[in-house]
Design an enzyme around this catalytic site. Structure first.
Site, mmCIF file in Angstrom:
data_model
loop_
_atom_site.group_PDB
_atom_site.id
_atom_site.type_symbol
_atom_site.label_atom_id
_atom_site.label_comp_id
_atom_site.label_asym_id
_atom_site.label_seq_id
_atom_site.Cartn_x
_atom_site.Cartn_y
_atom_site.Cartn_z
ATOM 1 N N SER A 1 5.034 2.948 -8.105
ATOM 2 C CA SER A 1 5.755 1.676 -8.160
ATOM 3 C C SER A 1 7.250 1.896 -7.864
ATOM 4 C CB SER A 1 5.505 1.020 -9.522
ATOM 5 O OG SER A 1 5.983 -0.282 -9.533
ATOM 6 N N ASP B 1 -2.067 -5.522 -3.531
ATOM 7 C CA ASP B 1 -1.253 -4.973 -4.613
ATOM 8 C C ASP B 1 -1.009 -6.062 -5.663
ATOM 9 O OD1 ASP B 1 1.068 -2.572 -5.053
ATOM 10 O OD2 ASP B 1 1.482 -4.518 -5.964
ATOM 11 N N HIS C 1 -1.970 4.158 -9.355
ATOM 12 C CA HIS C 1 -3.215 4.928 -9.366
ATOM 13 C C HIS C 1 -3.085 6.313 -9.983
ATOM 14 C CE1 HIS C 1 -2.997 2.223 -5.914
ATOM 15 N NE2 HIS C 1 -4.281 2.038 -6.063
#
Ligand SMILES: *[C@@H]1O[C@H](CO)[C@@H](O)[C@H](O)[C@H]1NC(C)=O
Ligand SMILES: *[C@@H]1O[C@H](CO)[C@@H](O)[C@H](O)[C@H]1NC(C)=O
Ligand SMILES: *[C@@H]1O[C@H](CO)[C@@H](O)[C@H](O)[C@H]1NC(C)=O
Ligand SMILES: *[C@@H]1O[C@H](CO)[C@@H](O)[C@H](O)[C@H]1NC(C)=O
Ligand SMILES: *[C@@H]1O[C@H](CO)[C@@H](O)[C@H](O)[C@H]1NC(C)=O
Ligand SMILES: *[C@@H]1O[C@H](CO)[C@@H](O)[C@H](O)[C@H]1NC(C)=O
Ligand SMILES: *[C@@H]1O[C@H](CO)[C@@H](O)[C@H](O)[C@H]1NC(C)=O
Ligand SMILES: *[C@@H]1O[C@H](CO)[C@@H](O)[C@H](O)[C@H]1NC(C)=O
Ligand SMILES: *[C@@H]1O[C@H](CO)[C@@H](O)[C@H](O)[C@H]1NC(C)=O
Ligand SMILES: *[C@@H]1O[C@H](CO)[C@@H](O)[C@H](O)[C@H]1NC(C)=O
Length: 403
Positions: A172, A268, A335
């Site tokens: 992120s 996303d 992830h």
């Protein structure tokens, strides 16, 4: 912003306690204070370090934590009272330990290519993707770039300079930081070291022709202004674009010389949930839909499909041939710190060369094979939450969205 931080906090809590993982003591880098490298609230920055062992003794994985940005003095002031802006708050909220899981795990079954590496996780407490370096100090210190540099000094002090293999990664806002710092990271090593960068959910699209572009620009303009990033963003970008546009990876990745891998969802969930409508345009309906896909109507699903097209087209037009990417269609964000994050995508991955994310990354990192795969078959988002038991989870993950 508060809702956003809350969502991110929940995301990281959910990741804890699922399959494998180990706890690592959080350390405070007191030495950094003398370099002016401090969190928003003035406390020294923090890291958690799990030493390498066995064959991994010369391999270093440096991971940059994410957690959004603060785009104004007010929001940065708020952030200085929570772990994302203060190491003091971090230590008290985490009991002094950080859970390492997913691609930070030391279990060879769960993390076959990187389990024995040194893993150095840098906590995020500046709100600028490790880019700020403002000299003036009022109530808040904007020193993310100094924190990054002080952490690199520490890593070199404890032996990273002799690495055979090195990987800079992050999720992120940390994935964006990875893109921004990648070449600088590579420059720390001898030319015999294999150095690569891995950005997880860090490709925030500008999408100038897609709805919400004004809002996305306003937000990054706020980040640039609040943190004085005009002078710290890469000049290869600022020589061509306004500083605001130089926080969007589509204007950065072409100039990166170090091999870069992107892990992304074309749906996303952070970008779709936060960046398509401005806060004032967000309806309760949209919140319902982005929190649970079964509440979405077809108009809303169409917006998501259009987002995916924008995302894929932007990526295709900017990514270089030497890069790797794994772009799936599970509706999620982040992830690497979540073992099921990769599990879900491995199911989708039946269309992605039948590899899990960590296999794809491992193959690419060690030059066993390149990896450039996008799920072009599924143009609907899938629910890939990690709150269910394995069987329910796998079923949901392999199902298409059904209204
Ligand atoms: C890690 O710490 C948390 C709480 O601090 C605890 O609940 C958990 O059991 C620990 N996990 C392991 C693998 O030690
Ligand atoms: C932190 O420690 C306290 C007391 O030792 C315990 O009650 C609390 O649940 C712990 N919190 C976490 C997040 O592990
Ligand atoms: C590693 O993970 C596997 C799969 O979850 C587990 O069976 C094994 O016991 C773990 N190994 C160690 C050393 O914890
Ligand atoms: C992983 O780290 C934990 C905590 O440091 C340790 O207890 C465990 O033995 C390690 N596992 C392996 C396989 O090294
Ligand atoms: C700094 O903090 C003090 C005390 O909390 C407050 O009175 C002052 O308004 C703050 N200044 C700014 C610029 O926020
Ligand atoms: C690496 O650096 C050394 C000395 O700086 C130089 O002689 C050599 O040609 C370089 N190798 C490569 C592959 O760039
Ligand atoms: C949101 O979903 C809840 C059910 O979870 C429903 O009661 C509520 O009416 C929905 N709100 C809107 C605006 O659709
Ligand atoms: C996914 O499914 C779970 C329940 O199984 C639900 O709680 C969650 O809101 C769903 N998420 C999305 C984004 O649809
Ligand atoms: C579907 O959602 C959109 C956007 O949230 C809303 O404007 C529209 O009224 C909804 N359509 C129906 C049929 O509920
Ligand atoms: C996918 O990989 C698994 C294990 O790596 C293998 O058992 C399976 O046959 C593969 N499936 C396809 C369709 O290639």
């Amino acid at each position: 912003m508060a809702a956003l931080l809350l969502a991110l906090a929940i995301l990281s809590l959910v990741a804890v306690g699922i399959g494998g993982g180990h706890n690592v003591t959080i350390s405070i880098l007191d030495l950094a204070v003398a370099k002016g490298a401090v969190c928003l609230d003035g406390t020294p920055p923090a890291y958690a370090y799990s030493p390498g062992f066995g064959d991994g003794i010369d391999n270093w994985h440096v991971y940059l934590q994410g957690g959004g940005w603060c785009p104004s003095t007010g929001s940065c002031l708020g952030r200085s009272t929570i772990p994302l802006g203060s190491s003091a708050k971090l230590i008290s909220s985490n009991n002094g330990t950080q859970f390492f899981t997913g691609m930070l795990d030391n279990n060879s079954t769960l993390n076959p290519d990187f389990y024995d590496w040194h893993v150095f996780r840098i906590f995020y407490c500046d709100g600028s993707s490790f880019m700020s370096d403002v000299e003036d100090v009022h109530n808040l210190t904007y020193r993310g770039a100094r924190i990054y540099d002080a952490m690199m000094d520490e890593l070199l002090r404890i032996g990273m300079g002799n690495a055979k293999n090195a990987l800079l990664s992050g999720t992120s806002a940390g994935g964006l930081a990875t893109i921004l710092h990648c070449d600088k990271f590579q420059a720390l090593f001898h030319n015999t070291t294999r150095v690569k960068c891995l950005s997880d959910s860090g490709f925030f699209v500008h999408g100038e022709h897609f709805m919400g572009a004004d809002w996305r620009e306003t937000f990054f303009f706020g980040v640039v202004s609040a943190h004085g990033l005009m002078n710290t963003l890469p000049t290869s970008c600022t020589s061509k674009f306004s500083p605001t546009l130089c926080l969007f990876p589509e204007n950065l990745v072409q100039d990166i010389k170090t091999p870069l891998f992107l892990i992304e969802s074309a749906f996303d969930s952070y970008q779709i949930g936060q960046n398509v409508f401005s806060p004032s345009d967000k309806s309760p309906r949209w919140a319902n839909c982005t929190h649970n896909l079964i509440f979405c109507n077809w108009t809303e699903i169409k917006i998501m499909k259009d987002f995916r097209n924008t995302f894929i087209n932007t990526l295709k037009s900017t990514i270089t041939d030497s890069s790797g990417y794994f772009i799936h269609s599970c509706y999620r964000h982040g992830h690497m710190e979540d073992i099921q994050g990769s599990t879900c995508s491995s199911l989708v991955g039946n269309n992605l060369a039948n590899k899990t994310i960590s296999q794809a990354v491992g193959d690419w990192y060690f030059d066993r094979s390149g990896f450039q795969e996008m799920d072009m078959l599924n143009d609907l988002p899938r629910n890939c939450t990690t709150t269910d038991d394995e069987a329910t989870f796998e079923k949901k993950c392999s199902d298409y969205y059904m209204p």
